[in-house]
Design an enzyme around this catalytic site. Structure first.
Site, PDB file in Angstrom:
ATOM      1  N   ASP A 132      -3.545  -9.938   1.852  1.00  0.00           N
ATOM      2  CA  ASP A 132      -3.522  -8.612   1.217  1.00  0.00           C
ATOM      3  C   ASP A 132      -2.231  -8.319   0.468  1.00  0.00           C
ATOM      4  O   ASP A 132      -2.218  -7.550  -0.480  1.00  0.00           O
ATOM      5  CB  ASP A 132      -3.747  -7.511   2.266  1.00  0.00           C
ATOM      6  N   ASP A 154       2.222 -10.732   3.530  1.00  0.00           N
ATOM      7  CA  ASP A 154       2.008 -11.406   4.813  1.00  0.00           C
ATOM      8  C   ASP A 154       0.821 -12.377   4.676  1.00  0.00           C
ATOM      9  O   ASP A 154       0.358 -12.627   3.572  1.00  0.00           O
ATOM     10  CB  ASP A 154       1.771 -10.368   5.918  1.00  0.00           C
ATOM     11  N   TYR A 170      -4.485  -1.212   8.482  1.00  0.00           N
ATOM     12  CA  TYR A 170      -5.623  -0.764   7.672  1.00  0.00           C
ATOM     13  C   TYR A 170      -6.675  -0.100   8.552  1.00  0.00           C
ATOM     14  O   TYR A 170      -7.858  -0.385   8.474  1.00  0.00           O
ATOM     15  CB  TYR A 170      -6.208  -1.915   6.853  1.00  0.00           C
ATOM     16  N   GLU A 212       7.125  -4.800  -1.863  1.00  0.00           N
ATOM     17  CA  GLU A 212       5.971  -5.634  -1.502  1.00  0.00           C
ATOM     18  C   GLU A 212       4.829  -5.434  -2.506  1.00  0.00           C
ATOM     19  O   GLU A 212       4.447  -4.309  -2.803  1.00  0.00           O
ATOM     20  CB  GLU A 212       5.479  -5.273  -0.090  1.00  0.00           C
TER      21      GLU A 212
END
Ligand SMILES: *[C@@H]1O[C@H](CO)[C@@H](O)[C@H](O)[C@H]1NC(C)=O
Ligand SMILES: *[C@@H]1O[C@H](CO)[C@@H](O)[C@H](O)[C@H]1NC(C)=O
Length: 496
Positions: A82, A85, A236, A475
Site C-alpha cells: 500500500d 511498508d 485500515y 510516505e
C-alpha cells in the site's frame, strides 16, 4: 485499446496532434503533464508484490512474497504494497484499483496510447490479485502480512521474513466495506477492459456481481471481526461505516452493467444507507463525494430523476471547493487543499479528480452548479483543479515537486523501505529486520528512485522537511497516485 465506456471520443489523429502541440508548448509554459502522467503510472511497478515480469521497468526491484497465501493453502501472490511498508491491505488496494479504473474510464481517451496500455497493466496487476481474494464463494481474503511485525522492521520486500499472516472473512461474518469496494473495483475495471479484453472484462463483471451479493447479504464492517481487527486496525480499520461501500459498489455495478436492479438499489437505499452523510469526504474509507459525483452522471444525462439526492450532495460539495465560498474546505496559504490527519495529498489528488469528472459531466450536459448567487461551471472547476496539480508538480512555496523523479527538486528521503535500502542487485546479501535501521536513520538520499511516487506532502503551512522518519509527509501511497493518473491524463491533453 480504447475503452468503449467513455462517451468522449477523440479520433486518434486529433488526439495525436494535441499531444504534439502540447509537447511543443510544454517546456516554456508550466509543468510537463505528459511526463508526470507516465511517471505516475510507473510508480505502481515499484509497489508490486509477487513474481515480476521481464518488462518490469522499476528495475531496482525483485520478486517478493512468493509464498503469500500459503499460511491458508491458497495462492495470494501479487497485488500491491500500500505504501512504504510490505503489507498487502485489501481495503485501500481495492480503492486504489477503483480509482485507477475510473481514471481510465473518464480520461483514458486522452492518454497517449502507450500510457493507456501502461495504465491497464497497472489495473490488471491489482485485479488479478483481487480475483484471487474472492475466488472462493462467501469468503474474502482482506489482508496479507502482520502489520505490527512488518512495521517493526526496516526490510526490503525481497528480504521480508516477518509473518505473512493471512486475514479472511467467511460468511456469515460481514465484510461489506472491503467486499463492497472490491465489487466496485472489479466492476470499474470491467469497463476499462471492455474493448481491449472482453473475456477478462466479463470475468471481472461476473465476479463483481457475486462479491457485491456477499457484501450486501451479510452487512457489517470487516474490522468488527476480532481476527481481522488485530491486523487491519489501526491502519485500515473501517472507521467510517460500511454503508457507503454498499452504495458505491452498487453504483459501479449499475454503471458497468446497466442493470436496473442496481439502479433500484441506489434509489431505494439512498436514505437508509446515508448517501447524504459526510458528503464532503472522499478517500479509501469514505466514498461519499465520489459516490455522489458518479451517480450524478445519470441525473445530468436526464435519464433518471429519483437520484436527485446524489446530485444535490455532489453540487453542495462542489460549492465548498470555491475558496471564497462562505463555508469552504481548507486551503493552505500556498493554495493546497488541506485536511488534518497526515498523507494530505491523498485529499488533493482525489478531490481534484472529482472536480475534473464533474466538470466533464457538466460540460456534456451544458449545465452548471448554482452555489448561492454564483454559478460554477466546468471551466471554473478545471481552473481549481489545475491549481492543485501545478502545486503538486512544483508551483508552491517550497518550489519543489512532490512527485519523486519529476522536476529538478523533489523528495529525496521518502519513507519507503525498498527505496531507502540498497537494491537487491547491488547488495544481494539479505538485510535483516534491524540491520535496516542504519539506512532508515541515514540522512543520505534514498539510493533507489521510486519514480512517480507522490508523497504525503506538506501540511497546512506549506512546509516540507524531506525527512524519512516523518511518514505523514514523506510516505507515498497507492491511493495518492491512483486518482492523479486520471488528473494528469486530462491535463496532458488539455492544458486548461
Ligand atoms: C468567488 O470567486 C469567483 C471567481 O473569481 C467569482 O466568480 C465568484 O463570484 C466568487 N464567489 C463569491 C461567493 O464571492
Ligand atoms: C537510529 O536512530 C535512533 C534515534 O536517533 C537511535 O536511537 C539509534 O541508535 C539509531 N540506530 C542506528 C543503527 O543507527
Amino acid at each position: 485499446m480504447k475503452p468503449v465506456a467513455s462517451p468522449f471520443f477523440f479520433p486518434f489523429l486529433l488526439q495525436f496532434s494535441l499531444v504534439i502541440l502540447h509537447f511543443s508548448v510544454g517546456d516554456s509554459s508550466g509543468p510537463s503533464y505528459g511526463e508526470a502522467l507516465s511517471k505516475s503510472i510507473m510508480f505502481f511497478e515499484g509497489q508490486r508484490s509477487g513474481f515480476l515480469p521481464n518488462d518490469q521497468r522499476m528495475n531496482w526491484r525483485g520478486n517478493s512474497a512468493l509464498g503469500d497465501g500459503s499460511a491458508d493453502n491458497v495462492d495470494l501472490t501479487g497485488g500491491y504494497y500500500d505504501a512504504g511498508d510490505n503489507v498487502k491491505f485489501g481495503f485501500p488496494m481495492a480503492f486504489t484499483t477503483t480509482m485507477l479504473a475510473w481514471s481510465v474510464i473518464e480520461f483514458g481517451e486522452m492518454m497517449p496510447p502507450a500510457e493507456l496500455r501502461n495504465a491497464l497493466v497497472a489495473i490488471r496487476w491489482a485485479t488479478d490479485y483481487l480475483l484471487k481474494t474472492v475466488a472462493q464463494p462467501e469468503r474474502i481474503y482482506v489482508q496479507v502480512g502482520d502489520p505490527i511485525k512488518d512495521h517493526n522492521c526496516w526490510e526490503r520486500p525481497e528480504d521480508m521474513d516477518t509473518d505473512r499472516t493471512v486475514y479472511k472473512v467467511d460468511a456469515p461474518n460481514p465484510a461489506s466495506d472491503v467486499a463492497g469496494e472490491t465489487a466496485a473495483a472489479l466492476a470499474a475495471a470491467s469497463m476499462a477492459f471492455r474493448s481491449s479484453d472482453p473475456a477478462y472484462s466479463q470475468t471481472l463483471l461476473t465476479t463483481a456481481t457475486r462479491v457485491f451479493d456477499f457484501a450486501d447479504t451479510y452487512r457489517g464492517a470487516y474490522s468488527d471481526n476480532t481476527d481481522v481487527r488485530n491486523g487491519a486496525c489501526p491502519f485500515y480499520c473501517d472507521y467510517d461505516g460500511y454503508q457507503d461501500e454498499l452504495l458505491w459498489g452498487a453504483a459501479w455495478l449499475r454503471r458497468a452493467s446497466g442493470n436496473e436492479n442496481y439502479l433500484s438499489y441506489i434509489q431505494n437505499n439512498a436514505k437508509p444507507l446515508g448517501a447524504d452523510d459526510n458528503i464532503n469526504e472522499f478517500g479509501w474509507d469514505n466514498k461519499h463525494a465520489g459516490l455522489n459525483v458518479l451517480v450524478s452522471k445519470e441525473v445530468l444525462e436526464g435519464n433518471v430523476y429519483s437520484l436527485e439526492l446524489y446530485k444535490a450532495s455532489a453540487e453542495s460539495f462542489m460549492c465548498t471547493l470555491m475558496p471564497n465560498a462562505s463555508t469552504h474546505i481548507e486551503y493552505s496559504p500556498g493554495g493546497l487543499i488541506f485536511r488534518p490527519g497526515g498523507s494530505n495529498l491523498q485529499h488533493s489528488t482525489a478531490i481534484t479528480f472529482l472536480m475534473l469528472v464533474y466538470a466533464k459531466y457538466l460540460e456534456q450536459s451544458s449545465t452548471s452548479v448554482n452555489c448561492g448567487d454564483v454559478s460554477v461551471g466546468s471551466a471554473y472547476l478545471r481552473g481549481l483543479a489545475k491549481r492543485q496539480v501545478d502545486y503538486i508538480l512544483g508551483e508552491n512555496p517550497m518550489g519543489m515537486s512532490y512527485m519523486v523523479g519529476y522536476g529538478t527538486r523533489y523528495p529525496q528521503r521518502i519513507h519507503h523501505r525498498g527505496s531507502s535500502l540498497p537494491s537487491v542487485w547491488n547488495h544481494p546479501k539479505p538485510i535483516q529486520c534491524k540491520e535496516g535501521t542504519v539506512y532508515f536513520n541515514s540522512s543520505n538520499p534514498n539510493p533507489n528512485v521510486l519514480i512517480g511516487a507522490v508523497v504525503g506532502g506538506p501540511e497546512e503551512d506549506d512546509k516540507y522537511d524531506d525527512e524519512r522518519a516523518d511518514s505523514r509527509k514523506s510516505e507515498p501511497t497507492t491511493y495518492i497516485n491512483a486518482p492523479f493518473v486520471g488528473v494528469l491524463a486530462y491535463f496532458t491533453a488539455n492544458r486548461s
